[in-house]
Design an enzyme around this catalytic site. Structure first.
Site, PDB file in Angstrom:
ATOM      1  N   LYS A   1       0.867  -1.185   0.000  1.00  8.74           N
ATOM      2  CA  LYS A   1       0.000   0.000   0.000  1.00  8.74           C
ATOM      3  C   LYS A   1       0.900   1.230   0.000  1.00  8.74           C
ATOM      4  O   LYS A   1       2.019   1.169   0.488  1.00  8.74           O
ATOM      5  CB  LYS A   1      -0.886   0.019   1.255  1.00  8.74           C
ATOM      6  CG  LYS A   1      -2.115   0.885   1.139  1.00  8.74           C
ATOM      7  CD  LYS A   1      -3.268   0.171   0.468  1.00  8.74           C
ATOM      8  CE  LYS A   1      -4.422   1.126   0.215  1.00  8.74           C
ATOM      9  NZ  LYS A   1      -5.623   0.410  -0.258  1.00  8.74           N
TER      10      LYS A   1
ATOM     11  N   ASP B   1      -6.953   4.404  -4.623  1.00  3.59           N
ATOM     12  CA  ASP B   1      -7.617   4.265  -3.318  1.00  3.59           C
ATOM     13  C   ASP B   1      -8.230   5.645  -3.042  1.00  3.59           C
ATOM     14  O   ASP B   1      -8.455   6.408  -3.994  1.00  3.59           O
ATOM     15  CB  ASP B   1      -6.606   3.841  -2.232  1.00  3.59           C
ATOM     16  CG  ASP B   1      -7.274   3.431  -0.924  1.00  3.59           C
ATOM     17  OD1 ASP B   1      -7.886   2.355  -0.873  1.00  3.59           O
ATOM     18  OD2 ASP B   1      -7.207   4.198   0.061  1.00  3.59           O
TER      19      ASP B   1
END
Ligand code: NDP
Length: 451
Positions: A130, A170
């Protein structure tokens, strides 16, 4: 032979807290997984001896870097960027990039840790990662966003690659930002590869990637309801968020005959007793994504709705709830309120939207509750399919992808049942997801030895 040191759950968590001070989100995510894994590995000596959970809870690496850019007034701005590469035991690191002022190392480490289990659950060969930056896209011009994305990629490019690490979008990062980052990657490396997913359809993107997370969360909900002989049709749904995941979850609920009562953003929630139908969802998509507006303006367009500033929507009575905004947006008290009002099922579209107290309330009351790592895996699953299409230089048709998405969500649901069926009619989806995801990664790690 070394003597294995078996610490208990509390001892393990003490160590995690000590090694990760001031990182509450990361500690919370590890705790939620460890609660189930400790029970599972009790009689499995090899996982203990090889310190597998300890190793998964220590990222392979955390890269942190400076991102300088110039705003429209000629001011030099400095932000911090990160890429957390948590674990690549079963495939290249894979996970989104988040641009939001709340981004810090703790948030990204929790997301990369969760992503490791989620990606394993999809059945596709993807490790967990991430990234992001504490950059606030709100109020920025398109040119400012482009300059920021280019500067961010000017450092990130050296840490990623189609077989190394494949980021996606995201919060705060949609197709436009992926485009700016892909353009910069291509300019620096001269490589046109599947290094990012969520790309535009004209340049290597996959159909239904945009819809996949929200649709997938509703497919998972359908699978859960089916265990009780029920479906989405006729059910009322409370949804938080008004971004990519929330609007597509709402869309699928409506397509399946359900009624969506709420949406929200960081300013509060709107409640529309008439139901938020497709036309209204389209309005929200345009208003939030293209006009970068606030959800409170919904009540001007649809006056029978009400706006509740500074509040989350969990007090509105409903049959099903889908938290689709951000982490820790549904607390223990909210969970109790939902249950008291008759909510039967919760399918998380966001990552860790329910805090640990809330998770314990849902488990205690044995309602149908799916953690994000299972129910929101549809997005990364279609990202995995985008990677396959890029490697093969081909594009699958929409119907094929829709079917693959449905099958993958059913497969995840089956895995949760396999490890989460408590034998009394209750399926502990949290436990099922944690164990199924852990086992796949852990077994690969065992094969590699101590690396
Ligand atoms: P978007 O940026 O499209 O939308 C985010 C939404 O959440 C917006 O409505 C935003 O409101 C709201 N929000 C953000 N922060 C807060 C906050 N602190 N309090 C209340 N509301 C907030 O993001 P996505 O829809 O893509 O992501 C939503 C969630 O889903 C995240 O947890 C993400 O990690 C997760 N997820 C996303 C995937 C994807 O494919 N996009 C895949 C898997 C998980 P505002 O406009 O006011 O900021």
């Amino acid at each position: 032979m070394a003597v294995t040191d078996h610490v208990d759950l509390n001892g393990f968590m003490e160590g995690v807290k000590k090694r990760n001070p001031h990182q509450p989100e990361f500690v919370q995510a590890v705790q939620e997984v460890a609660e189930d894994i400790f029970e599972f590995i009790q009689d499995k000596e090899e996982y203990h001896a090889q310190q597998i959970l300890r190793r998964i809870a220590e990222p392979d690496r955390v890269v942190s870097f400076r991102v300088c850019w110039e705003d429209d007034n000629g001011n030099i701005r400095v932000q911090r960027g990160w890429r957390v590469q948590n674990n690549n035991a079963i495939g290249p690191y894979k996970g989104g990039i988040r641009f939001h002022p709340s981004v810090n190392e703790s948030v990204l480490k929790f997301l990369a840790f969760e992503q490791t289990f989620k990606n394993a659950l999809t059945g596709l060969p993807m490790g967990g990662g991430k990234g992001g930056a504490n950059f606030n896209p709100k109020g920025k011009s398109v040119r400012e966003i482009m300059r920021f994305c280019q500067s961010f990629m000017t450092e990130l490019y050296r840490h990623i690659g189609a077989d190394v690490d494949v980021p996606a979008g995201d919060i705060g990062v949609g197709a436009r930002e992926i485009g700016f980052m892909f353009g910069q990657y291509k300019r620096i490396t001269n490589h046109f590869t599947g290094v990012l997913t969520g790309k535009g359809l004209e340049w290597g993107g996959s159909l239904i990637r945009t819809e996949a997370t929200g649709y997938g969360a509703v497919y998972f909900l359908e699978n859960m309801l089916a265990t009780k002989g029920e479906g989405v049709a006729g059910k009322t749904a409370v949804i938080s968020g008004s971004g990519n995941v929330a609007t597509h979850a709402a869309e699928k609920i409506v397509q399946l005959g359900g009624k969506v009562l709420t949406l929200s953003d960081s300013g509060g929630f709107i409640h529309d007793p008439d139901g938020i139908d497709q036309e209204k969802i389209d309005w929200v998509k345009t208003h939030k994504t293209h006009r970068r507006g606030r959800i409170e303006e919904y009540v001007e367009a649809f006056p029978r709705a009400t706006f509740h500033p500074g509040k989350t929507p969990w007090g509105v009575p409903c049959d099903v709830a889908l938290p689709c905004a951000t982490q820790n947006e549904l607390l223990g008290e909210d969970a109790k309120t939902l249950i008291a009002n008759g909510c039967k099922a919760v399918s998380e579209g966001a990552n860790m939207p329910t805090d640990l107290d809330g998770v314990h309330v849902f488990k205690h009351h044995k309602i149908l509750y799916a953690p994000g790592k299972a129910s929101n895996a549809g997005g990364v699953a279609v990202s995995g399919l985008e990677m396959s299409q890029n490697s093969e230089r081909r594009s699958w048709k929409e119907e094929e992808l829709q079917q693959m998405l449905k099958d993958i969500m059913k497969g995840i649901h089956d895995s949760c049942i396999r490890y989460g069926d408590q034998g009394d009619g209750y399926i502990d989806y949290v436990k099922g997801a944690n164990i199924a995801g852990f086992k796949k990664v852990a077994d690969a790690m065992l094969a590699f030895g101590v690396v």
